[in-house]
Write an enzyme that holds these catalytic residues in place. Structure first.
Site, mmCIF file in Angstrom:
data_model
loop_
_atom_site.group_PDB
_atom_site.id
_atom_site.type_symbol
_atom_site.label_atom_id
_atom_site.label_comp_id
_atom_site.label_asym_id
_atom_site.label_seq_id
_atom_site.Cartn_x
_atom_site.Cartn_y
_atom_site.Cartn_z
ATOM 1 N N CYS A 7 29.551 15.960 5.811
ATOM 2 C CA CYS A 7 28.665 15.838 4.650
ATOM 3 C C CYS A 7 28.359 14.383 4.334
ATOM 4 C CB CYS A 7 29.282 16.517 3.437
ATOM 5 S SG CYS A 7 28.312 16.254 1.939
ATOM 6 N N ILE B 241 18.514 22.550 8.405
ATOM 7 C CA ILE B 241 18.527 21.262 9.101
ATOM 8 C C ILE B 241 17.168 20.973 9.728
ATOM 9 C CG2 ILE B 241 19.574 19.957 11.000
ATOM 10 C CD1 ILE B 241 22.152 21.598 10.511
ATOM 11 N N GLU C 101 14.375 20.179 7.107
ATOM 12 C CA GLU C 101 14.604 18.902 6.429
ATOM 13 C C GLU C 101 14.187 17.734 7.316
ATOM 14 O OE1 GLU C 101 18.092 19.969 3.168
ATOM 15 O OE2 GLU C 101 18.605 18.682 4.875
ATOM 16 N N GLY D 278 21.773 25.172 14.345
ATOM 17 C CA GLY D 278 22.986 25.471 13.600
ATOM 18 C C GLY D 278 24.174 24.627 14.045
ATOM 19 N N LEU E 270 28.200 24.935 3.609
ATOM 20 C CA LEU E 270 27.720 24.034 2.567
ATOM 21 C C LEU E 270 28.891 23.200 2.065
ATOM 22 C CD1 LEU E 270 25.611 26.646 0.556
ATOM 23 C CD2 LEU E 270 24.701 24.839 2.025
ATOM 24 N N HIS F 73 10.551 20.687 -23.500
ATOM 25 C CA HIS F 73 9.168 20.572 -23.027
ATOM 26 C C HIS F 73 8.757 19.102 -23.078
ATOM 27 C CE1 HIS F 73 4.894 21.524 -22.526
ATOM 28 N NE2 HIS F 73 4.665 20.663 -23.508
#
Length: 462
Positions: free
Chosen positions: A46, A183, A186, A266, A313, A439
């Site tokens: 990571c 992956i 991105e 992957g 993750l 808002h």
């Protein structure tokens, strides 16, 4: 301490990535005597090869796009190109700061940190650097590496993995991205922002195929608008070198050529040759099998992170590591609801979700028991200001809780925190609708979607 053969730690952790170091930090906090063994740098994939560096590249790409498009906001700017060396310095500085902080955390908790390649030598020991480190419990957290396909050799030059892409010393003129998952899209997004001609090859019917189909279609529409090409529904056959690049052939005979081929199919578990099977740990296709409390079939061994067949993750690794540490410290633990984990793909536009898809909800509850509502970001003031398009889609069990929140649009990853609470607290649309959202914010779009689902829409049509 590690040199003292009489030392027996409460917890010995093999692997210092997200799952491993989270378990170490939490375990030490709870009074456990912890040893953390890592062959590379603490922080793992990571921090050094995944989440953090890719998001830095994507942000650099976002700045490039803003420079190109600044005049639509009345700002005159000139885009002169990408200085890839400077981009890498920015990325590496981000990593270095976080790495230094993490090292400080490890030291402050008095964790015994051992740098070296460890190997499980028994159900209660790990061998590293010629020593045997004993533990009352062992946590396996050796993570994952990029996968390839049979017959497709990654050479690090023309055919590359995400690891190579993160340190590429140039912006490729053209690229084929094999794999349209997180992956793949991105990198496709970042490279397009840098000026690369990108084509994504995905064998499934849609990009980001694990997401709700509506999210996939919205992303595909946005990619077409950006000029990112993609081919869906046909699998890879072979790759071969050309004079100055790579040629990819699909199963239907269609061919594509580019300067580089990024293999993004992957990540696979790092478990081979580490002594797991010899210690009796149950495995499946390289993954370590665990129960809902991350326990293996060997009573003294647990496993977490990309090594086990759960969501790959970083924040899942954190949660699993913490769960193991708390269980070993005697605290009451609750299994992780993986559907309740937020998922974000940080391409442009972002794809964020929590809960289950509409298709999955119909499968579980029956088609007549599921209600779905789409709120277009065109009705959201802040999204208009940012000039982003997309939708928030809610999936509800009829007359019941919201079981899925699926969002596409710039910065939607920053909205998934509230979506996580909505799903995990089993909120009814009317309960969310009565909350007052600020808002103008994009977060307000979540509130507006729930107002509509509760039967009282404000800035949207009935």
């Amino acid at each position: 301490m590690a040199n003292d053969a009489s030392t027996v730690f409460d917890l010995v952790i093999l692997g210092g990535g997200s799952g491993g170091y989270a378990a170490a930090l939490r375990g030490a906090q709870l009074g456990l005597d912890v040893a953390l063994i890592e062959k590379g740098k603490v922080g793992g994939t990571c921090l050094h090869n995944g989440c953090i560096p890719t998001k830095a590249l994507l942000h650099a790409g976002e700045i490039a796009d803003q420079a190109r498009e600044s005049e639509q906001f009345g700002v005159k700017a000139t885009f002169e190109g990408i200085d890839i060396a400077a981009v890498h310095k920015y990325k590496d500085d981000v990593i270095a700061g976080l790495y230094k902080g993490l090292q400080g955390l490890i030291a402050s908790r008095k964790i015994t940190y051992i740098e070296g390649e460890g190997r499980l030598s028994s159900p209660t020991s790990v061998d590293v650097n010629g020593q045997r480190v004993q533990g009352r419990h062992i946590l396996l957290a050796t993570g994952s590496v990029p996968k390839s396909l049979p017959g497709l050799e990654i050479d690090g030059d023309r055919i590359i993995s995400s690891d190579h892409a993160l340190v590429l010393d140039r912006v490729p003129t053209s690229a084929i991205v094999l794999g349209g998952g997180v992956i793949g899209v991105e990198f496709a997004s970042a490279w397009k922002s840098f000026g690369t001609d990108v084509t994504v090859i995905e064998g499934m019917k849609h990009l980001v195929p694990v997401e709700d189909e509506n999210s996939s279609k919205l992303l595909e529409r946005a990619f077409r608008k950006r000029g990112i090409k993609f081919n869906l529904g046909t699998f890879f056959e072979k790759a071969e070198y050309t004079q100055d690049g790579v040629k990819v052939t699909l199963a239907d005979g269609k061919t594509f050529e580019a300067e580089v081929l990024l293999v993004a199919v992957g990540r696979g578990p790092v478990s081979q040759g580490l002594g797991y099977e010899e210690a009796g740990v149950a495995m499946d296709r390289g993954y370590v099998l665990v129960d809902e409390y991350m326990r293996t079939n060997v009573p003294t061994i647990s496993a977490v992170g990309d090594l086990v067949p759960t969501l790959q993750l970083a924040h899942v690794g954190f949660a699993e590591g913490i769960l193991v540490a708390e269980r070993l410290a005697g605290l009451k633990t609750v299994p992780i609801d993986y559907d309740g984990v937020p998922r974000v793909t940080y391409c442009h536009p972002e794809v964020a979700s929590v809960g289950i898809t509409e298709a999955k909800a119909k499968e579980i509850y029956g088609a007549d028991k599921v209600v779905a509502l789409k709120y277009n970001l065109a009705g959201n003031g802040k999204s208009k200001i940012l000039k982003t398009a997309g939708e928030i889609k809610l999936v509800q069990v009829k007359d019941g809780a919201v079981v899925g929140v699926h969002m596409v649009g710039d910065r939607m990853g920053e909205q998934v925190g509230e979506a996580q609470l909505i799903y995990n607290w089993e909120a009814l649309p009317a309960e969310v609708a009565q909350l007052v959202h600020a808002h103008p914010t994009q977060n307000e779009a979540l509130g507006e979607a729930h107002l509509a689902l509760a039967g009282k829409p404000l800035h949207s049509h009935d």
